[in-house]
Scaffold this active site. Structure first.
Site, PDB file in Angstrom:
ATOM      1  N   GLY A   1       0.757  -1.301   0.081  1.00 41.87           N
ATOM      2  CA  GLY A   1       0.053  -0.002  -0.077  1.00 41.87           C
ATOM      3  C   GLY A   1       0.763   1.312   0.019  1.00 41.87           C
ATOM      4  O   GLY A   1       1.948   1.181  -0.191  1.00 41.87           O
TER       5      GLY A   1
ATOM      6  N   LEU B   1       1.447   3.486   2.380  1.00 44.79           N
ATOM      7  CA  LEU B   1       2.385   3.563   3.469  1.00 44.79           C
ATOM      8  C   LEU B   1       3.281   2.507   3.265  1.00 44.79           C
ATOM      9  O   LEU B   1       4.446   2.717   3.742  1.00 44.79           O
ATOM     10  CB  LEU B   1       1.270   3.677   5.005  1.00 44.79           C
ATOM     11  CG  LEU B   1       2.603   3.461   6.044  1.00 44.79           C
ATOM     12  CD1 LEU B   1       3.291   4.699   6.175  1.00 44.79           C
ATOM     13  CD2 LEU B   1       1.456   3.636   7.294  1.00 44.79           C
TER      14      LEU B   1
ATOM     15  N   VAL C   1      -5.411 -10.774   5.940  1.00 47.51           N
ATOM     16  CA  VAL C   1      -5.639 -10.742   7.541  1.00 47.51           C
ATOM     17  C   VAL C   1      -6.874 -11.190   7.949  1.00 47.51           C
ATOM     18  O   VAL C   1      -7.198 -11.464   9.202  1.00 47.51           O
ATOM     19  CB  VAL C   1      -5.507  -9.346   7.910  1.00 47.51           C
ATOM     20  CG1 VAL C   1      -3.718  -8.682   7.733  1.00 47.51           C
ATOM     21  CG2 VAL C   1      -6.368  -8.286   7.073  1.00 47.51           C
TER      22      VAL C   1
ATOM     23  N   ALA D   1      -5.276  -2.410   5.182  1.00 48.21           N
ATOM     24  CA  ALA D   1      -6.694  -2.274   5.722  1.00 48.21           C
ATOM     25  C   ALA D   1      -7.422  -2.043   4.378  1.00 48.21           C
ATOM     26  O   ALA D   1      -6.811  -1.883   3.221  1.00 48.21           O
ATOM     27  CB  ALA D   1      -6.878  -1.022   6.408  1.00 48.21           C
ATOM     28  N   TYR D   2      -8.819  -1.885   4.349  1.00 47.80           N
ATOM     29  CA  TYR D   2      -9.841  -1.861   3.564  1.00 47.80           C
ATOM     30  C   TYR D   2     -10.072  -0.317   3.661  1.00 47.80           C
ATOM     31  O   TYR D   2     -10.664   0.081   4.205  1.00 47.80           O
ATOM     32  CB  TYR D   2     -11.102  -2.871   3.603  1.00 47.80           C
ATOM     33  CG  TYR D   2     -12.164  -2.265   2.597  1.00 47.80           C
ATOM     34  CD1 TYR D   2     -11.767  -1.985   1.175  1.00 47.80           C
ATOM     35  CD2 TYR D   2     -13.454  -2.344   2.755  1.00 47.80           C
ATOM     36  CE1 TYR D   2     -12.528  -1.593   0.212  1.00 47.80           C
ATOM     37  CE2 TYR D   2     -14.285  -2.039   1.858  1.00 47.80           C
ATOM     38  CZ  TYR D   2     -13.876  -1.812   0.739  1.00 47.80           C
ATOM     39  OH  TYR D   2     -15.007  -1.699  -0.386  1.00 47.80           O
ATOM     40  N   THR D   3      -9.102   0.501   2.782  1.00 43.19           N
ATOM     41  CA  THR D   3      -9.202   2.193   2.882  1.00 43.19           C
ATOM     42  C   THR D   3     -10.115   2.702   2.003  1.00 43.19           C
ATOM     43  O   THR D   3     -10.121   4.087   1.942  1.00 43.19           O
ATOM     44  CB  THR D   3      -7.841   2.546   2.296  1.00 43.19           C
ATOM     45  OG1 THR D   3      -7.455   1.880   1.091  1.00 43.19           O
ATOM     46  CG2 THR D   3      -6.716   2.089   3.637  1.00 43.19           C
TER      47      THR D   3
ATOM     48  N   TYR E   1     -16.289   2.962   7.559  1.00 44.32           N
ATOM     49  CA  TYR E   1     -14.955   2.797   7.456  1.00 44.32           C
ATOM     50  C   TYR E   1     -14.320   3.393   9.215  1.00 44.32           C
ATOM     51  O   TYR E   1     -13.432   2.554   9.838  1.00 44.32           O
ATOM     52  CB  TYR E   1     -14.259   3.796   6.497  1.00 44.32           C
ATOM     53  CG  TYR E   1     -12.581   3.987   6.637  1.00 44.32           C
ATOM     54  CD1 TYR E   1     -11.828   2.800   6.142  1.00 44.32           C
ATOM     55  CD2 TYR E   1     -12.084   5.114   7.082  1.00 44.32           C
ATOM     56  CE1 TYR E   1     -10.461   3.088   6.441  1.00 44.32           C
ATOM     57  CE2 TYR E   1     -10.902   5.297   7.149  1.00 44.32           C
ATOM     58  CZ  TYR E   1      -9.775   4.249   6.818  1.00 44.32           C
ATOM     59  OH  TYR E   1      -8.539   4.367   6.894  1.00 44.32           O
TER      60      TYR E   1
ATOM     61  N   LYS F   1     -12.629   0.951  12.076  1.00 48.07           N
ATOM     62  CA  LYS F   1     -11.164   1.354  12.721  1.00 48.07           C
ATOM     63  C   LYS F   1     -11.176   1.617  14.099  1.00 48.07           C
ATOM     64  O   LYS F   1     -10.243   1.198  14.958  1.00 48.07           O
ATOM     65  CB  LYS F   1     -10.405   2.511  12.014  1.00 48.07           C
ATOM     66  CG  LYS F   1     -10.229   2.352  10.461  1.00 48.07           C
ATOM     67  CD  LYS F   1      -9.139   1.179  10.033  1.00 48.07           C
ATOM     68  CE  LYS F   1      -7.713   1.662  10.242  1.00 48.07           C
ATOM     69  NZ  LYS F   1      -6.819   0.859   9.701  1.00 48.07           N
TER      70      LYS F   1
HETATM   71  N1  LIG Z   1      -4.870   6.791   3.069  1.00 50.04           N
HETATM   72  C1  LIG Z   1      -5.325   7.604   4.165  1.00 50.04           C
HETATM   73  O1  LIG Z   1      -5.557   8.939   3.848  1.00 50.04           O
HETATM   74  C2  LIG Z   1      -5.245   7.198   5.295  1.00 50.04           C
HETATM   75  C3  LIG Z   1      -5.654   8.093   6.543  1.00 50.04           C
HETATM   76  C4  LIG Z   1      -5.783   7.640   7.635  1.00 50.04           C
HETATM   77  C5  LIG Z   1      -5.210   6.303   8.166  1.00 50.04           C
HETATM   78  N2  LIG Z   1      -4.801   5.377   7.139  1.00 50.04           N
HETATM   79  C6  LIG Z   1      -4.571   4.083   7.586  1.00 50.04           C
HETATM   80  O2  LIG Z   1      -3.122   3.976   7.178  1.00 50.04           O
HETATM   81  C7  LIG Z   1      -3.056   2.582   6.994  1.00 50.04           C
HETATM   82  C8  LIG Z   1      -2.279   2.341   5.570  1.00 50.04           C
HETATM   83  O3  LIG Z   1      -3.186   3.126   4.400  1.00 50.04           O
HETATM   84  P1  LIG Z   1      -2.696   3.079   3.067  1.00 50.04           P
HETATM   85  O4  LIG Z   1      -3.222   4.314   2.453  1.00 50.04           O
HETATM   86  O5  LIG Z   1      -1.292   2.718   2.756  1.00 50.04           O
HETATM   87  O6  LIG Z   1      -3.482   1.982   2.260  1.00 50.04           O
HETATM   88  P2  LIG Z   1      -3.610   1.498   0.992  1.00 50.04           P
HETATM   89  O7  LIG Z   1      -2.418   2.143  -0.009  1.00 50.04           O
HETATM   90  O8  LIG Z   1      -4.947   1.533   0.565  1.00 50.04           O
HETATM   91  O9  LIG Z   1      -3.037  -0.225   1.257  1.00 50.04           O
HETATM   92  C9  LIG Z   1      -3.680  -1.171   1.525  1.00 50.04           C
HETATM   93  C10 LIG Z   1      -2.996  -2.062   2.093  1.00 50.04           C
HETATM   94  O10 LIG Z   1      -3.510  -3.069   2.888  1.00 50.04           O
HETATM   95  C11 LIG Z   1      -3.558  -4.530   2.164  1.00 50.04           C
HETATM   96  N3  LIG Z   1      -4.686  -5.345   2.290  1.00 50.04           N
HETATM   97  C12 LIG Z   1      -5.994  -4.892   1.869  1.00 50.04           C
HETATM   98  N4  LIG Z   1      -6.800  -5.819   2.371  1.00 50.04           N
HETATM   99  C13 LIG Z   1      -6.032  -6.853   2.867  1.00 50.04           C
HETATM  100  C14 LIG Z   1      -6.315  -8.154   3.548  1.00 50.04           C
HETATM  101  N5  LIG Z   1      -7.532  -8.455   3.348  1.00 50.04           N
HETATM  102  N6  LIG Z   1      -5.201  -8.952   3.789  1.00 50.04           N
HETATM  103  C15 LIG Z   1      -4.167  -8.392   3.886  1.00 50.04           C
HETATM  104  N7  LIG Z   1      -3.959  -7.180   3.211  1.00 50.04           N
HETATM  105  C16 LIG Z   1      -4.665  -6.525   2.847  1.00 50.04           C
HETATM  106  C17 LIG Z   1      -3.276  -4.184   0.416  1.00 50.04           C
HETATM  107  O11 LIG Z   1      -2.686  -5.487   0.122  1.00 50.04           O
HETATM  108  P3  LIG Z   1      -2.869  -5.803  -1.750  1.00 50.04           P
HETATM  109  O12 LIG Z   1      -2.096  -4.547  -2.490  1.00 50.04           O
HETATM  110  O13 LIG Z   1      -2.554  -6.954  -1.853  1.00 50.04           O
HETATM  111  O14 LIG Z   1      -4.540  -5.410  -1.914  1.00 50.04           O
HETATM  112  C18 LIG Z   1      -2.260  -3.138   0.649  1.00 50.04           C
HETATM  113  O15 LIG Z   1      -1.098  -3.438   0.986  1.00 50.04           O
HETATM  114  C19 LIG Z   1      -4.246   1.836   6.727  1.00 50.04           C
HETATM  115  O16 LIG Z   1      -4.337   1.220   8.222  1.00 50.04           O
HETATM  116  C20 LIG Z   1      -5.201   3.028   6.771  1.00 50.04           C
HETATM  117  O17 LIG Z   1      -6.610   2.737   7.494  1.00 50.04           O
HETATM  118  C21 LIG Z   1      -4.706   6.027   6.054  1.00 50.04           C
END
Ligand SMILES: NC(=O)c1ccc[n+]([C@@H]2O[C@H](COP(=O)([O-])OP(=O)(O)OC[C@H]3O[C@@H](n4cnc5c(N)ncnc54)[C@H](OP(=O)(O)O)[C@@H]3O)[C@@H](O)[C@H]2O)c1
Length: 284
Positions: free
Chosen positions: A10, A12, A35, A58-60, A123, A127
């Site tokens: 993802g 991050l 997961v 996460a499912y974001t 969402y 969380k």
């Molecule tokens: N983006 C934001 O603005 C934001 C803001 C606040 C907090 N966060 C939190 O920060 C964290 C990182 O966010 P991000 O934006 O980097 O997320 P992201 O780009 O959407 O990436 C999601 C990651 O989770 C993996 N994933 C999804 N479903 C899964 C499952 N069932 N089992 C295992 N892995 C799974 C994906 O793997 P695949 O590539 O294989 O699908 C990917 O590596 C998350 O916990 C999110 O809730 C994000």
């Protein structure tokens, strides 16, 4: 130190894999371990023997979560519980990524780490419930709440604005939601420091300063030297399936306690644009 990252593919996760150089780091995507499946999680943890687990998976898709509630809770809450259980059984420390969406956005001063959960979206609720599960299963875990993440290697707001601005003379962007943009590289560096310092409990990690999406879009277009006019609009005029917090600035006092500094968001944006440009993005 041995580290296992769930969610390494993802936004991050990619930044963590790039920045975390001095330790033995294993990065896992959903193809390596889903997961939602406790057996796959347990096998992944037992196979990598981590001192620290970083749970960035996460499912974001915030709007997608409204219609796929089952998936939202299965991945975000139950998946976090599965990872916390595996961490406990193996004796690993856990750092879990959470979000500003656990709050309702009605405050007008920065959210403190102990402000009560009041999520307004599926969402956010998934969380918030994950945070509760993680704290119950493995007390002493570190819960890092962040917001408005942007960076290379994934869909993010600056990238969307730059793509739109390259073809449009003007763009309408909401000016009634206030928050703190956070560069994935800066967040990754802070997470590495927090693990090295043995952090526990809830810590807020965002870039410093606050802005609206309109302010952010203006700064992006101006830094990129584009002529597109950004016009302020309201959330009401752009209804989305999931409610967004009007105000989601997170207090940095927890981070200060660990002596970890974060650059301001304008500085972070400048570095992101350089990174994007040097990666040869054709739209830039
Ligand atoms: N983006 C934001 O603005 C934001 C803001 C606040 C907090 N966060 C939190 O920060 C964290 C990182 O966010 P991000 O934006 O980097 O997320 P992201 O780009 O959407 O990436 C999601 C990651 O989770 C993996 N994933 C999804 N479903 C899964 C499952 N069932 N089992 C295992 N892995 C799974 C994906 O793997 P695949 O590539 O294989 O699908 C990917 O590596 C998350 O916990 C999110 O809730 C994000």
């Amino acid at each position: 130190m041995k580290v296992t990252i769930f969610g390494a593919s993802g936004l991050l996760g990619k930044a963590l894999m790039r920045e975390w150089r001095e330790d033995r780091v294993t990065g896992l995507s959903s193809k390596d371990a889903d997961v939602r499946d406790p057996r796959q999680v347990k096998d992944a943890v037992e196979g990598t023997h981590p001192d620290w687990i970083v749970l960035a998976a996460a499912y974001t898709d915030v709007d997608g979560c409204e219609t796929n509630r089952e998936r939202a809770f299965a991945v975000n809450r139950d998946g976090a519980a599965n990872v916390a259980r595996a961490a406990k059984e193996h004796g690993s420390r856990l750092l879990f990524l959470s979000t500003d969406y656990v709050f309702d956005g009605n405050k007008t001063s920065p959210y403190e780490v102990d402000d009560p959960h009041a999520a307004q979206s599926v969402y956010g609720r998934s969380k918030a419930e994950a945070e509760v599960q993680v704290e119950q299963i493995l007390p002493g875990s570190c819960i890092v709440r962040t917001s408005w993440l942007f960076g290379a290697g994934g869909k993010c707001f600056p990238d969307t604005i730059l793509k739109l601005a390259s073809t449009r003379a003007q763009l309408d962007v909401v000016n009634d939601q206030l928050g703190s943009p956070t560069y994935a590289i800066d967040l990754a560096r802070a997470i590495i420091q927090l693990c090295r310092k043995g952090a526990k409990g809830v810590v807020h990690v965002t870039n410093r300063g606050e802005c609206t999406w309109f302010d952010f879009a203006q700064a992006i277009v101006s830094a990129a030297g584009l002529k597109t006019i950004i016009r302020p609009t309201t959330t009401e005029k752009f209804p989305r399936p999931a409610q967004r917090p009007k105000y989601s600035v997170l207090s940095a006092s927890g981070l200060d306690h660990y002596g970890v500094g974060m650059p301001d968001w304008q500085d972070a944006l400048r570095r992101y644009l350089i990174e994007r440009s040097s990666a040869g993005n054709p739209d830039f």
